[in-house]
Design a protein around this motif. Sequence first.
Motif, PDB file in Angstrom:
ATOM      1  N   ASN A 155       0.840  -1.163  -0.080  1.00 50.02           N
ATOM      2  CA  ASN A 155       0.040  -0.136  -0.211  1.00 50.02           C
ATOM      3  C   ASN A 155       0.946   1.394   0.033  1.00 50.02           C
ATOM      4  O   ASN A 155       1.951   1.099  -0.085  1.00 50.02           O
ATOM      5  CB  ASN A 155      -0.941  -0.059   1.215  1.00 50.02           C
ATOM      6  N   ARG A 156       0.184   2.331   0.069  1.00 52.30           N
ATOM      7  CA  ARG A 156       0.894   3.715   0.107  1.00 52.30           C
ATOM      8  C   ARG A 156       1.923   3.699   1.256  1.00 52.30           C
ATOM      9  O   ARG A 156       3.002   4.591   1.109  1.00 52.30           O
ATOM     10  CB  ARG A 156      -0.101   4.841   0.184  1.00 52.30           C
ATOM     11  N   TRP A 157       1.716   3.092   2.447  1.00 46.82           N
ATOM     12  CA  TRP A 157       2.689   3.249   3.389  1.00 46.82           C
ATOM     13  C   TRP A 157       4.020   2.427   3.223  1.00 46.82           C
ATOM     14  O   TRP A 157       5.160   2.981   3.495  1.00 46.82           O
ATOM     15  CB  TRP A 157       1.915   2.860   4.960  1.00 46.82           C
TER      16      TRP A 157
END
Length: 181
Positions: A155-157
Amino acid sequence: STENWKRPKQEVNLLMHLFAQTFVDELPLLKRENVRVVFLGDISALPKRTREVFEYGLKETSKHTGMVLALAVNYGARAELARAARLLAEDVAAGRLDPSRIDEAAVAGKLYTAGLPDPELIIRTSGELRLSNYLLWQAAYSEFYITRTYWPDFNRWELLDAVLSFQGRDRRFGGIHEKEA
């Protein structure tokens, strides 16, 4: 990848259908955001309907001047290098190229990525520690980030972690370390 053709035909057909459908679904956004789409690989070998969808997307975004989205489809780095060598050999045989003029730039100009920058960061998910026949030429000075996270969960993290790791690196491109200078 070119190796995916070894999978069961039903699985390959399903993957191609999903890829084409996702591309159709995302095309309006790509057009709205001025994204130019390019394909790395031999799309001529794809099933007719999938190929037509991809060719339509190429045509629709060919004049876009924003970000470039490069999608590897039916791609294998060894096949790409063999294709580049074949194209150079054809140019030599036709008298368009003197063999002494074949250098790194000439080879790079015949790759699917011609005109695109080499990747600065390659992210490998699921803990894999190999290139898997991906961008062998272009990855010469790429930095690698390995995560145990599987692709669907990336994901974006996770991406932020990869970018932060990359930003902390000293990229020397064959030169000496700054502290050694």
